[in-house]
Write a protein that holds these residues in place. Structure first.
Motif, PDB file in Angstrom:
ATOM      1  N   UNK A  27      12.743  -6.806 -42.716  1.00 35.30           N
ATOM      2  CA  UNK A  27      11.712  -7.619 -42.068  1.00 35.30           C
ATOM      3  C   UNK A  27      11.213  -6.945 -40.802  1.00 35.30           C
ATOM      4  N   UNK A  28      12.148  -6.389 -40.032  1.00 31.52           N
ATOM      5  CA  UNK A  28      11.795  -5.725 -38.777  1.00 31.52           C
ATOM      6  C   UNK A  28      10.954  -4.485 -39.046  1.00 31.52           C
ATOM      7  N   UNK A  29      11.275  -3.784 -40.119  1.00 30.18           N
ATOM      8  CA  UNK A  29      10.532  -2.581 -40.471  1.00 30.18           C
ATOM      9  C   UNK A  29       9.090  -2.901 -40.848  1.00 30.18           C
ATOM     10  N   UNK A  30       8.897  -4.072 -41.426  1.00 32.31           N
ATOM     11  CA  UNK A  30       7.557  -4.462 -41.867  1.00 32.31           C
ATOM     12  C   UNK A  30       6.720  -5.099 -40.763  1.00 32.31           C
ATOM     13  N   UNK A  31       7.298  -5.277 -39.593  1.00 35.73           N
ATOM     14  CA  UNK A  31       6.621  -5.961 -38.487  1.00 35.73           C
ATOM     15  C   UNK A  31       5.920  -4.960 -37.568  1.00 35.73           C
ATOM     16  N   UNK A  32       4.700  -5.309 -37.156  1.00 36.03           N
ATOM     17  CA  UNK A  32       3.945  -4.487 -36.207  1.00 36.03           C
ATOM     18  C   UNK A  32       3.742  -5.298 -34.921  1.00 36.03           C
ATOM     19  N   UNK A  33       4.076  -4.707 -33.789  1.00 38.03           N
ATOM     20  CA  UNK A  33       3.869  -5.349 -32.492  1.00 38.03           C
ATOM     21  C   UNK A  33       2.609  -4.785 -31.857  1.00 38.03           C
ATOM     22  N   UNK A  34       1.712  -5.670 -31.460  1.00 36.27           N
ATOM     23  CA  UNK A  34       0.419  -5.267 -30.897  1.00 36.27           C
ATOM     24  C   UNK A  34       0.340  -5.708 -29.444  1.00 36.27           C
ATOM     25  N   UNK A  35       0.142  -4.743 -28.549  1.00 34.42           N
ATOM     26  CA  UNK A  35      -0.026  -5.021 -27.120  1.00 34.42           C
ATOM     27  C   UNK A  35      -1.523  -4.984 -26.816  1.00 34.42           C
ATOM     28  N   UNK A  36      -2.087  -6.165 -26.581  1.00 36.92           N
ATOM     29  CA  UNK A  36      -3.519  -6.328 -26.376  1.00 36.92           C
ATOM     30  C   UNK A  36      -3.767  -6.479 -24.877  1.00 36.92           C
ATOM     31  N   UNK A  37      -4.351  -5.449 -24.267  1.00 29.20           N
ATOM     32  CA  UNK A  37      -4.476  -5.386 -22.806  1.00 29.20           C
ATOM     33  C   UNK A  37      -5.941  -5.489 -22.384  1.00 29.20           C
ATOM     34  N   UNK A  38      -6.197  -6.297 -21.370  1.00 31.38           N
ATOM     35  CA  UNK A  38      -7.542  -6.293 -20.786  1.00 31.38           C
ATOM     36  C   UNK A  38      -7.634  -5.109 -19.829  1.00 31.38           C
ATOM     37  N   UNK A  39      -8.818  -4.512 -19.748  1.00 25.16           N
ATOM     38  CA  UNK A  39      -9.030  -3.367 -18.848  1.00 25.16           C
ATOM     39  C   UNK A  39      -8.758  -3.732 -17.395  1.00 25.16           C
ATOM     40  N   UNK A  40      -8.584  -2.727 -16.553  1.00 28.04           N
ATOM     41  CA  UNK A  40      -8.378  -2.942 -15.129  1.00 28.04           C
ATOM     42  C   UNK A  40      -9.641  -3.440 -14.443  1.00 28.04           C
ATOM     43  N   UNK A  41      -9.492  -3.881 -13.206  1.00 32.77           N
ATOM     44  CA  UNK A  41     -10.617  -4.438 -12.449  1.00 32.77           C
ATOM     45  C   UNK A  41     -11.711  -3.390 -12.251  1.00 32.77           C
ATOM     46  N   UNK A  42     -12.962  -3.831 -12.436  1.00 32.35           N
ATOM     47  CA  UNK A  42     -14.109  -2.928 -12.329  1.00 32.35           C
ATOM     48  C   UNK A  42     -14.996  -3.299 -11.146  1.00 32.35           C
ATOM     49  N   UNK A  43     -16.003  -2.472 -10.935  1.00 32.13           N
ATOM     50  CA  UNK A  43     -16.978  -2.737  -9.867  1.00 32.13           C
ATOM     51  C   UNK A  43     -17.708  -4.056 -10.121  1.00 32.13           C
ATOM     52  N   UNK A  44     -18.159  -4.289 -11.359  1.00 29.07           N
ATOM     53  CA  UNK A  44     -18.859  -5.537 -11.678  1.00 29.07           C
ATOM     54  C   UNK A  44     -17.925  -6.746 -11.576  1.00 29.07           C
ATOM     55  N   UNK A  45     -16.649  -6.573 -11.896  1.00 25.12           N
ATOM     56  CA  UNK A  45     -15.695  -7.661 -11.700  1.00 25.12           C
ATOM     57  C   UNK A  45     -15.621  -8.038 -10.227  1.00 25.12           C
ATOM     58  N   UNK A  46     -15.725  -7.037  -9.372  1.00 29.90           N
ATOM     59  CA  UNK A  46     -15.634  -7.250  -7.926  1.00 29.90           C
ATOM     60  C   UNK A  46     -16.890  -7.913  -7.368  1.00 29.90           C
ATOM     61  N   UNK A  47     -18.052  -7.527  -7.894  1.00 31.75           N
ATOM     62  CA  UNK A  47     -19.318  -8.052  -7.373  1.00 31.75           C
ATOM     63  C   UNK A  47     -19.767  -9.328  -8.077  1.00 31.75           C
ATOM     64  N   UNK A  48     -19.013  -9.765  -9.100  1.00 35.75           N
ATOM     65  CA  UNK A  48     -19.360 -10.988  -9.804  1.00 35.75           C
ATOM     66  C   UNK A  48     -20.580 -10.853 -10.683  1.00 35.75           C
ATOM     67  N   UNK A  49     -20.704  -9.698 -11.348  1.00 34.51           N
ATOM     68  CA  UNK A  49     -21.838  -9.473 -12.233  1.00 34.51           C
ATOM     69  C   UNK A  49     -21.401  -9.532 -13.702  1.00 34.51           C
ATOM     70  N   UNK A  50     -22.342  -9.950 -14.549  1.00 31.03           N
ATOM     71  CA  UNK A  50     -22.069 -10.055 -15.986  1.00 31.03           C
ATOM     72  C   UNK A  50     -21.885  -8.658 -16.565  1.00 31.03           C
ATOM     73  N   UNK A  51     -20.804  -8.489 -17.310  1.00 36.90           N
ATOM     74  CA  UNK A  51     -20.435  -7.165 -17.810  1.00 36.90           C
ATOM     75  C   UNK A  51     -19.942  -7.280 -19.249  1.00 36.90           C
ATOM     76  N   UNK A  52     -20.827  -6.973 -20.186  1.00 36.82           N
ATOM     77  CA  UNK A  52     -20.460  -7.015 -21.596  1.00 36.82           C
ATOM     78  C   UNK A  52     -20.548  -5.629 -22.177  1.00 36.82           C
ATOM     79  N   UNK A  53     -21.658  -5.339 -22.876  1.00 32.76           N
ATOM     80  CA  UNK A  53     -21.895  -3.975 -23.335  1.00 32.76           C
ATOM     81  C   UNK A  53     -22.227  -3.064 -22.160  1.00 32.76           C
TER      82      UNK A  53
END
Length: 259
Positions: free
Chosen positions: A31-57
């Protein structure tokens, strides 16, 4: 004669029990061999995150704090031997993934890029202030928008992930913002690719760097009902497990490495 038969019974019983325990142990190992662990991480803080601007594409660089956050996550996960690693072609995601892997003590995989891990496309709102996009949507639902996202969980609980995305698309005057169907279509393609690669390479641990709205969408898409509007902070880690064509959640928005 009775003693001999009794002894034989004990021996056979012992063999049977040993065989049973061994089979159970083998099953757990399998069972353990058949299991995949996925670490889903959000990116680090950006310039737009700091200035409160919409940042998608649209993209903006990691700030010094964002770089430090990525290094901290990398240090926290440094003993994990990643078999596969993914981001999109957005610089903030790619660079976060690179910084995380640079701290690792094991041989690290090449980062594969897939559009499915990009943030939502916010269309004509890209680069504008968060308030310009979000205030009308919050107010239409009798909620108040602030930069601390105080009522965001209430908005998600009321509209659902799908309703939020479609409200943005409807509000976009350019009619370029993605609908929920657009977003989930590419998200599903990305996760299908991860599962396919994992099976081909017998991978057990996967790193994925994505964004603050796309991560909840992936959760809702893969395990409906698990995401309840929780904040997805910069460089938080959301851990999933995949086995027998099913996903489960270990943690959402784990910030222990950057707190």
């Amino acid at each position: 004669m009775k003693k001999v038969l009794g002894l034989l019974f004990v021996v056979f019983l012992g063999i049977g029990l040993t065989g049973g325990i061994s089979a159970q142990a083998k099953e757990k190992t399998s069972d353990k061999k058949n299991e995949v662990t996925i670490y889903l991480v959000r990116h680090g803080k950006t310039f737009f995150n700091t200035t409160g601007q919409v940042q998608g594409f649209a993209d903006s660089p990691l700030t010094d704090k964002g770089i430090e956050q990525a290094k901290q996550v990398g240090n926290g996960l440094k003993k994990i031997s990643f078999d596969l690693a993914y981001s999109s072609d957005l610089g903030r995601q790619r660079n976060t993934a690179k910084l995380i892997l640079a701290q690792n003590k094991n041989k690290t995989p090449k980062i594969s890029e897939h559009d499915g891990f990009k943030e939502w496309n916010y269309g004509g709102f890209e680069g504008k202030t968060n308030a310009e996009m979000w205030t009308p949507i919050f107010e239409a639902n009798d909620l108040k928008f602030d930069e601390d996202w105080t009522d965001y969980d209430k908005l998600v609980n009321k509209l659902g992930d799908e309703g939020v995305a479609d409200a943005i698309a409807e509000s976009d005057s350019l009619k370029v913002a993605e609908t929920y169907n657009d977003i989930t279509k590419r998200g599903q393609a990305a996760m299908n690719k991860v599962v396919s690669d994992a099976k081909k390479k017998n991978a057990k641990t996967v790193l994925i760097v994505s964004s603050g709205s796309m991560i909840p969408t992936l959760l809702e898409m893969l395990i409906p009902g698990e995401y309840q509007g929780e904040a997805i902070d910069n460089c938080s880690v959301t851990t999933l497990r995949y086995k027998d064509n099913k996903y489960s959640v270990d943690k959402i928005n784990d910030t222990q490495y950057v707190d």
